[in-house]
Write a protein that holds these residues in place. Structure first.
Motif, PDB file in Angstrom:
ATOM      1  N   ARG A   6      70.046   2.952  -0.090  1.00  0.00           N
ATOM      2  CA  ARG A   6      68.470   2.323  -0.431  1.00  0.00           C
ATOM      3  C   ARG A   6      67.907   2.803   0.412  1.00  0.00           C
ATOM      4  N   CYS A  13      61.240   1.986  -5.094  1.00  0.00           N
ATOM      5  CA  CYS A  13      62.080   1.494  -5.145  1.00  0.00           C
ATOM      6  C   CYS A  13      60.994  -0.124  -5.012  1.00  0.00           C
ATOM      7  N   ASP A  14      60.400  -0.143  -3.538  1.00  0.00           N
ATOM      8  CA  ASP A  14      59.376  -1.139  -3.446  1.00  0.00           C
ATOM      9  C   ASP A  14      58.391  -1.668  -4.955  1.00  0.00           C
ATOM     10  N   ARG A  17      61.043  -3.734  -7.696  1.00  0.00           N
ATOM     11  CA  ARG A  17      61.391  -5.087  -6.465  1.00  0.00           C
ATOM     12  C   ARG A  17      59.945  -5.167  -7.375  1.00  0.00           C
ATOM     13  N   HIS A  20      60.036  -5.799 -10.791  1.00  0.00           N
ATOM     14  CA  HIS A  20      60.885  -7.144 -11.409  1.00  0.00           C
ATOM     15  C   HIS A  20      61.106  -8.660 -10.896  1.00  0.00           C
ATOM     16  N   ASP A  46      67.794   0.067  -6.497  1.00  0.00           N
ATOM     17  CA  ASP A  46      68.801  -1.163  -6.668  1.00  0.00           C
ATOM     18  C   ASP A  46      68.571  -1.335  -8.124  1.00  0.00           C
ATOM     19  N   SER A  48      67.568  -4.085  -9.040  1.00  0.00           N
ATOM     20  CA  SER A  48      66.175  -4.610  -9.975  1.00  0.00           C
ATOM     21  C   SER A  48      65.488  -3.755 -11.280  1.00  0.00           C
TER      22      SER A  48
END
Length: 125
Positions: A6, A13-14, A17, A20, A46, A48
């Motif tokens: 990650r 990615c932020d 999340r 999610h 990841d 999520s």
């Protein structure tokens, strides 16, 4: 088995999340406003990411179905209007082409009138 590393500075990615978290709370409208439909996955995402991508696909499928339904309703309404217009036009043409006809032709009406007159004379005492 290789695991993904990650990237702590990955904005996607932020965003995944955050989306999610919104979806987990059941706030789909907020997720849409936060960019759910514009979201693109990255390689370092990841777990999520799967939930976000599934929600995105379900929403896209629902929107496509709604659009098909609206197009079908518009098509059916247009066909109904065209059918009603044809019926109205056929009624107008029928009414204007055929003048009202008497119940009997003129000659038959005259014969019937004479027969009634003779019968009335016979019935007199």
């Amino acid at each position: 088995m290789a695991t993904r590393v990650r990237n702590p500075t990955c904005l996607q990615c932020d965003q995944a999340r955050a989306l999610h978290a919104l979806l987990a709370t059941g706030d789909g409208d907020a997720a849409i406003e936060a960019g759910l439909m514009a979201f693109r996955a990255c390689d370092c995402a990841d777990g999520s990411i799967a939930a976000v991508m599934q929600a995105q696909q379900r929403l896209r499928t629902a929107w496509d179905a709604r659009e098909r339904y609206r197009q079908r309703e518009a098509r059916l309404a247009r066909r109904a209007e065209e059918r009603d217009a044809r019926r109205l036009k056929a009624t107008e043409v029928t009414d204007s082409v055929q003048p009202p006809r008497p119940a009997l032709p003129t000659g038959a009406a005259a014969v019937l009138a004479r027969a009634k007159a003779r019968a009335a004379e016979r019935m007199k005492p």
